[in-house]
Design a protein around this motif. Sequence first.
Motif, PDB file in Angstrom:
ATOM      1  N   CYS A 238     -13.280  -8.066  -2.397  1.00  0.00           N
ATOM      2  CA  CYS A 238     -13.313  -7.834  -0.955  1.00  0.00           C
ATOM      3  C   CYS A 238     -12.670  -8.966  -0.168  1.00  0.00           C
ATOM      4  N   THR A 239     -11.734  -9.669  -0.754  1.00  0.00           N
ATOM      5  CA  THR A 239     -11.054 -10.755  -0.052  1.00  0.00           C
ATOM      6  C   THR A 239     -10.287 -10.195   1.139  1.00  0.00           C
ATOM      7  N   GLY A 240     -10.519 -10.764   2.316  1.00  0.00           N
ATOM      8  CA  GLY A 240      -9.841 -10.311   3.529  1.00  0.00           C
ATOM      9  C   GLY A 240     -10.479  -9.112   4.191  1.00  0.00           C
ATOM     10  N   CYS A 241     -11.538  -8.577   3.598  1.00  0.00           N
ATOM     11  CA  CYS A 241     -12.202  -7.393   4.155  1.00  0.00           C
ATOM     12  C   CYS A 241     -13.110  -7.780   5.318  1.00  0.00           C
ATOM     13  N   VAL A 242     -13.154  -6.910   6.314  1.00  0.00           N
ATOM     14  CA  VAL A 242     -14.169  -7.011   7.359  1.00  0.00           C
ATOM     15  C   VAL A 242     -15.361  -6.168   6.929  1.00  0.00           C
ATOM     16  N   LEU A 243     -15.067  -5.021   6.334  1.00  0.00           N
ATOM     17  CA  LEU A 243     -16.104  -4.113   5.837  1.00  0.00           C
ATOM     18  C   LEU A 243     -15.718  -3.697   4.426  1.00  0.00           C
TER      19      LEU A 243
ATOM     20  N   GLY B 120     -14.285  -0.412  -2.400  1.00  0.00           N
ATOM     21  CA  GLY B 120     -13.591  -1.638  -2.021  1.00  0.00           C
ATOM     22  C   GLY B 120     -13.471  -1.788  -0.516  1.00  0.00           C
ATOM     23  N   CYS B 121     -12.354  -2.349  -0.056  1.00  0.00           N
ATOM     24  CA  CYS B 121     -12.170  -2.621   1.373  1.00  0.00           C
ATOM     25  C   CYS B 121     -12.046  -1.332   2.171  1.00  0.00           C
ATOM     26  N   ILE B 122     -12.693  -1.345   3.310  1.00  0.00           N
ATOM     27  CA  ILE B 122     -12.620  -0.208   4.237  1.00  0.00           C
ATOM     28  C   ILE B 122     -11.897  -0.653   5.504  1.00  0.00           C
ATOM     29  N   THR B 123     -12.167  -1.888   5.940  1.00  0.00           N
ATOM     30  CA  THR B 123     -11.521  -2.467   7.112  1.00  0.00           C
ATOM     31  C   THR B 123     -11.069  -3.881   6.769  1.00  0.00           C
ATOM     32  N   CYS B 124      -9.860  -4.235   7.218  1.00  0.00           N
ATOM     33  CA  CYS B 124      -9.300  -5.560   6.922  1.00  0.00           C
ATOM     34  C   CYS B 124      -9.252  -6.414   8.181  1.00  0.00           C
TER      35      CYS B 124
ATOM     36  N   HIS C  25      -7.362  -8.559  11.025  1.00  0.00           N
ATOM     37  CA  HIS C  25      -6.284  -8.027  11.863  1.00  0.00           C
ATOM     38  C   HIS C  25      -4.878  -8.158  11.280  1.00  0.00           C
ATOM     39  N   ARG C  26      -4.553  -9.270  10.646  1.00  0.00           N
ATOM     40  CA  ARG C  26      -3.174  -9.481  10.187  1.00  0.00           C
ATOM     41  C   ARG C  26      -2.883  -8.886   8.812  1.00  0.00           C
ATOM     42  N   LEU C  27      -3.903  -8.438   8.111  1.00  0.00           N
ATOM     43  CA  LEU C  27      -3.719  -7.910   6.752  1.00  0.00           C
ATOM     44  C   LEU C  27      -3.489  -6.408   6.774  1.00  0.00           C
ATOM     45  N   PHE C  28      -2.915  -5.911   5.665  1.00  0.00           N
ATOM     46  CA  PHE C  28      -2.685  -4.476   5.500  1.00  0.00           C
ATOM     47  C   PHE C  28      -3.728  -3.901   4.553  1.00  0.00           C
ATOM     48  N   LEU C  29      -4.200  -2.714   4.870  1.00  0.00           N
ATOM     49  CA  LEU C  29      -5.129  -2.003   3.986  1.00  0.00           C
ATOM     50  C   LEU C  29      -4.314  -1.178   3.000  1.00  0.00           C
ATOM     51  N   LEU C  30      -4.440  -1.520   1.726  1.00  0.00           N
ATOM     52  CA  LEU C  30      -3.744  -0.795   0.659  1.00  0.00           C
ATOM     53  C   LEU C  30      -4.764   0.081  -0.048  1.00  0.00           C
TER      54      LEU C  30
ATOM     55  N   TYR D 205      -9.593   3.566  -3.887  1.00  0.00           N
ATOM     56  CA  TYR D 205     -10.036   2.180  -3.786  1.00  0.00           C
ATOM     57  C   TYR D 205      -9.173   1.434  -2.776  1.00  0.00           C
ATOM     58  N   GLY D 206      -9.793   0.609  -1.922  1.00  0.00           N
ATOM     59  CA  GLY D 206      -9.081  -0.126  -0.883  1.00  0.00           C
ATOM     60  C   GLY D 206      -9.022  -1.615  -1.162  1.00  0.00           C
ATOM     61  N   MET D 207      -7.956  -2.246  -0.670  1.00  0.00           N
ATOM     62  CA  MET D 207      -7.756  -3.675  -0.875  1.00  0.00           C
ATOM     63  C   MET D 207      -6.960  -4.217   0.315  1.00  0.00           C
ATOM     64  N   CYS D 208      -7.283  -5.435   0.761  1.00  0.00           N
ATOM     65  CA  CYS D 208      -6.556  -6.053   1.880  1.00  0.00           C
ATOM     66  C   CYS D 208      -5.485  -6.992   1.338  1.00  0.00           C
TER      67      CYS D 208
END
Length: 201
Positions: A35-40, A46-50, A52-57, A66-69
Amino acid sequence: MQWIIFMLLLFISSMEMLTQNRWKKQASAGLLENCTGCVLCSEDNGCITCHHRLFLLIWRDGIRQYGMCVHTCPPGYFGVRGLEVNRCTKCRSPSCESCFSRDFCMKCKDKFYLHKGQCFRQCPPSTTVQPGTRECQETCEPGPWSEWSACTHEGRTCGCKWGVETRVREVPGAAREEGAACPALLETRKCRMRKHCPGGE
């Protein structure tokens, strides 16, 4: 008696809070590396929200999503910045390594050639591979040569020495716009002046 019941309820409530806190700590410790860079972050997805400057992949593994910032989108994806979330969006063509938009490729994978934002196994007709790249360039096919011009020397059509004559050929407009590398479009050759200038110049 009421005092004992109150103390018992307080003890049970404290134990539940302690158990919940311990579970949250264990869950966050397990997720931290994913969850590095994740807000949620979700344990399952995995990541649901990143930030501001990161991209959600988001990628799929079978039926699982599965999500990743990430700072930059990986090959085969391009970044789209939005008001609420920045996303990595997959290039439509599987032969595209990097794209500007979903349908416009900027670099093709090995064994493919790039032409006008698309990837091809071979360069299309009337194009050729550009030296040093895997891009197709429009070939330039000029029209026929014009007739040779009159023989001139320093801009005059008379004289007693040698002059030059020229001929040209045109290139279709489309090839010019594509910036194609064209063969010579102007030729000159030496010629003998056929008439003397008045006054013997």
